[in-house]
Design a protein around this motif. Structure first.
Motif, PDB file in Angstrom:
ATOM      1  N   SER A   1     -24.558 -16.371  -9.326  1.00 19.16           N
ATOM      2  CA  SER A   1     -24.087 -15.327 -10.869  1.00 19.16           C
ATOM      3  C   SER A   1     -26.198 -15.000 -11.205  1.00 19.16           C
ATOM      4  N   ASP A   2     -26.584 -15.408 -10.964  1.00 19.56           N
ATOM      5  CA  ASP A   2     -28.011 -15.144 -11.477  1.00 19.56           C
ATOM      6  C   ASP A   2     -28.903 -14.459 -11.244  1.00 19.56           C
ATOM      7  N   PHE A   3     -28.106 -13.348 -10.158  1.00 18.09           N
ATOM      8  CA  PHE A   3     -29.003 -12.256  -9.449  1.00 18.09           C
ATOM      9  C   PHE A   3     -28.052 -11.147  -8.827  1.00 18.09           C
ATOM     10  N   MET A   4     -26.035 -10.948  -9.306  1.00 17.42           N
ATOM     11  CA  MET A   4     -25.397 -10.046  -9.170  1.00 17.42           C
ATOM     12  C   MET A   4     -25.337  -9.024 -10.034  1.00 17.42           C
ATOM     13  N   GLU A   5     -24.497  -8.349  -9.700  1.00 20.29           N
ATOM     14  CA  GLU A   5     -25.406  -6.495 -10.660  1.00 20.29           C
ATOM     15  C   GLU A   5     -23.553  -6.998 -11.300  1.00 20.29           C
ATOM     16  N   THR A   6     -23.962  -6.647 -12.290  1.00 17.37           N
ATOM     17  CA  THR A   6     -22.237  -7.015 -13.593  1.00 17.37           C
ATOM     18  C   THR A   6     -21.892  -5.804 -14.125  1.00 17.37           C
ATOM     19  N   ASN A   7     -22.852  -4.347 -14.183  1.00 19.74           N
ATOM     20  CA  ASN A   7     -22.345  -3.566 -14.185  1.00 19.74           C
ATOM     21  C   ASN A   7     -21.275  -2.530 -13.008  1.00 19.74           C
ATOM     22  N   ILE A   8     -20.487  -2.915 -12.740  1.00 17.18           N
ATOM     23  CA  ILE A   8     -19.545  -2.239 -11.887  1.00 17.18           C
ATOM     24  C   ILE A   8     -18.798  -0.953 -12.330  1.00 17.18           C
ATOM     25  N   ILE A   9     -19.002  -0.604 -11.034  1.00 21.58           N
ATOM     26  CA  ILE A   9     -17.966   1.345 -11.572  1.00 21.58           C
ATOM     27  C   ILE A   9     -16.863   1.374 -10.199  1.00 21.58           C
ATOM     28  N   SER A  10     -15.746   0.794 -10.905  1.00 21.79           N
ATOM     29  CA  SER A  10     -14.983   1.181 -10.135  1.00 21.79           C
ATOM     30  C   SER A  10     -13.239   1.859  -9.938  1.00 21.79           C
ATOM     31  N   LEU A  11     -12.369   1.975  -9.619  1.00 13.27           N
ATOM     32  CA  LEU A  11     -11.722   3.037  -9.496  1.00 13.27           C
ATOM     33  C   LEU A  11     -10.357   2.085  -9.730  1.00 13.27           C
ATOM     34  N   ASN A  12      -9.455   2.782 -10.533  1.00  8.80           N
ATOM     35  CA  ASN A  12      -8.038   1.663 -11.264  1.00  8.80           C
ATOM     36  C   ASN A  12      -7.343   2.830  -9.558  1.00  8.80           C
TER      37      ASN A  12
ATOM     38  N   GLY B   1      -5.101   3.828  -4.334  1.00 10.97           N
ATOM     39  CA  GLY B   1      -4.636   2.878  -4.248  1.00 10.97           C
ATOM     40  C   GLY B   1      -3.988   3.221  -2.642  1.00 10.97           C
ATOM     41  N   SER B   2      -3.222   4.665  -2.199  1.00 10.47           N
ATOM     42  CA  SER B   2      -2.738   4.974  -0.624  1.00 10.47           C
ATOM     43  C   SER B   2      -4.131   4.805  -0.266  1.00 10.47           C
ATOM     44  N   ILE B   3      -5.173   4.495  -0.682  1.00  9.67           N
ATOM     45  CA  ILE B   3      -5.998   4.580   0.868  1.00  9.67           C
ATOM     46  C   ILE B   3      -7.034   3.500   0.263  1.00  9.67           C
ATOM     47  N   MET B   4      -7.146   2.704   0.104  1.00  8.74           N
ATOM     48  CA  MET B   4      -7.427   1.734  -0.059  1.00  8.74           C
ATOM     49  C   MET B   4      -7.387   1.391   0.795  1.00  8.74           C
TER      50      MET B   4
ATOM     51  N   VAL C   1     -11.716  -0.971  -6.156  1.00 14.14           N
ATOM     52  CA  VAL C   1      -9.825  -0.435  -6.529  1.00 14.14           C
ATOM     53  C   VAL C   1      -9.352  -1.589  -7.483  1.00 14.14           C
ATOM     54  N   VAL C   2      -9.328  -1.669  -8.811  1.00 13.98           N
ATOM     55  CA  VAL C   2      -9.092  -3.177  -9.452  1.00 13.98           C
ATOM     56  C   VAL C   2      -7.331  -2.194  -9.832  1.00 13.98           C
TER      57      VAL C   2
ATOM     58  N   LEU D   1       1.306  -1.199  -0.229  1.00 10.80           N
ATOM     59  CA  LEU D   1       0.151  -0.074   0.118  1.00 10.80           C
ATOM     60  C   LEU D   1       0.479   1.241  -0.066  1.00 10.80           C
ATOM     61  N   LEU D   2       1.866   1.143   0.391  1.00  7.06           N
ATOM     62  CA  LEU D   2       2.740   2.482   1.098  1.00  7.06           C
ATOM     63  C   LEU D   2       3.564   2.720  -0.457  1.00  7.06           C
ATOM     64  N   LYS D   3       3.756   2.293  -0.847  1.00  4.44           N
ATOM     65  CA  LYS D   3       3.712   1.986  -2.834  1.00  4.44           C
ATOM     66  C   LYS D   3       3.292   2.445  -3.520  1.00  4.44           C
TER      67      LYS D   3
END
Length: 465
Positions: free
Chosen positions: A204-215, A140-143, A237-238, A131-133
């Motif tokens: 998989s039958d009910f999960m949300e696949t339209n995902i909002i994420s951060l790099n 990434g520094s706050i996740m 965060v991905v 995380l420090l890198k």
């Protein structure tokens, strides 16, 4: 039931705690602390002596102690770390979430950091170093890497078993993330969704696949904008390959909002940002944050004096013009400051981007024109009635009044233009738009106002030809 210290007299609580410490009535002190929220305990610890702080901290339960430690300012955290034995330090570290541990480490001197890492287990140490890198102010520094992950072919029953088995060490278990075998993020669900489905249903039958994420390398401010827009409790965060490496929780986003707002306010008032609170910042550190900008603005203001010197002959021919210079400069600076603050705030909230550059200019020019004409009309009447008729200043003629009021219109339109464009240009080229704020814009507008004033006066008033 926890007691909110805000509903009580804090001074009385501090006095009671100090009395209990002096009388060594530790059982009563422990009971009192157990009725308080960790954030309120931290507020009290800030006000007591170092010895009393350590004594009170040792009376807290492990989990409560860790939560209180996170709420303390960095100076008191460092003081406690120095007083801890290695076993006590390890107990606190074991209870901290990883993102909180990283926050603590970032504020500590190198010697303290080495001791913290030495007392952390190898897995925690590796996660902290990872995380420090990440760059400062990045997502990434706050996740935190402590989240609940599920598989798409899991049944609801299996998902609950996994949550119960692994959730105790996670920062949040409400939002659960679905990953494939390579840890790529493919879906998201919540405990609410799981509770509303049968145990035999497959995720998989009910999960949300339209995902909002951060790099991981995205700016942390983007995270706060997404929390505000979508009302998330957590944000995934991905990495560059789309693998889930961490989450940002809403409490971290609030901390970022507070830090960014404080930083922007300091920059907008011509100060270098400082991370310490006002009373914790020394006189020398405060001087360092204020002096550079004051020096720059002072030197730049000398150009205004040079402009006045260049028109000395005009002012000598009609000294009445001098009386209105402060009013014109102040009005121009205030107009530019209004535009800059409005645009900077709109950019920070994501309401305005560089694509809106010409829309913003067109709007501010029209606003400037309406404001300029309104102020010019009011000023024309005021100068003629008060300065000319009531004060019997015969040097103020209709032409002089007109020159002053025309200057108002032109300078306000120009000030609005400068105030809205400089922050947007600064953002585009990679500078913090807050730097292009009121003090800097005021200096530019002051110089232009004088040039416009003397130019219009020279053109309209026969005595200055």
């Amino acid at each position: 039931m926890k007691v909110d210290i805000q509903e009580m007299d804090e001074e009385e609580i501090i006095e009671e705690i100090q009395t209990l410490c002096e009388k060594r009535e530790f059982a009563k002190l422990k009971n009192l602390l157990s009725e308080m929220n960790p954030a309120d305990i931290a507020s009290v610890l800030d006000e007591v002596s170092a010895n009393q702080r350590l004594l009170m901290f040792r009376l807290l339960a492990k989990e409560e102690a860790a939560e209180t430690f996170v709420e303390l300012d960095s100076d008191n955290q460092e003081s406690l770390i120095h007083a801890f034995s290695d076993s006590e330090l390890k107990e606190v570290l074991d209870e901290l979430y990883l993102d909180d541990a990283v926050d603590v480490i970032e504020e500590m001197p190198a010697t303290v950091v080495k001791r913290i890492l030495r007392n952390a287990d190898s897995e925690t140490r590796e996660s902290i170093n990872t995380l420090l890198k990440y760059p400062e102010d990045s997502a990434g520094s706050i996740m935190t890497p402590e989240f609940v992950d599920l598989k798409k072919d899991m049944s609801v029953e299996a998902a609950f078993k996994r949550i119960r088995r692994t959730g105790i060490d996670k920062e949040t278990i409400y939002t659960c993330y679905v990953c494939d075998s390579s840890r790529k993020l493919i879906g998201v669900t919540t405990v609410k969704e799981l509770l509303l489905h049968d145990y035999d249903d497959v995720i998989s039958d009910f999960m949300e696949t339209n995902i909002i994420s951060l790099n991981t390398l995205d700016d942390q401010e983007l995270a706060t904008q997404l929390f505000d827009k979508y009302n998330f409790l957590a944000l995934p965060v991905v990495d560059m390959e789309g693998r889930l490496v961490g989450i940002i929780t809403v409490d971290d986003a609030i901390d970022v909002i507070q830090e960014e707002n404080t930083e922007d306010i300091q920059k907008m008032n011509a100060m270098l940002p400082t991370e310490k609170t006002y009373l914790k910042t020394s006189v020398f550190e405060t001087w360092k944050s204020r002096f550079p900008w004051l020096l720059l603005l002072m030197i730049s203001a000398t150009f205004t004096g040079s402009i006045i010197t260049g028109f000395e002959d005009k002012l000598a021919a009609m000294t009445v013009l001098t009386a209105f210079i402060p009013m014109l400069m102040d009005t121009g600076g205030n107009s530019g400051g209004q535009a800059s603050v409005t645009v900077i705030r709109a950019m920070s909230l994501g309401e305005v981007t560089f694509r809106d550059f010409f829309k913003v200019i067109w709007k501010e020019i029209r606003v400037g024109l309406v404001c300029g004409l309104s102020l010019a009309a009011a000023n024309f009447i005021k100068i003629w009635l008060v300065d000319h008729l009531i004060m019997h200043n015969d040097d103020i003629t209709l032409i002089v009044d007109l020159a002053i009021c025309l200057t108002l219109v032109v300078e306000i339109v120009f000030a609005k233009f400068i105030g809205c464009t400089l922050p947007m240009i600064a953002k585009k080229v990679g500078f913090d738009p807050a730097v292009m704020s009121s003090p800097f814009i005021t200096t530019v507008v002051d110089a232009v106002s004088l040039l416009v004033y003397f130019g219009i006066a020279t053109a309209l008033i026969p005595q200055l030809h």
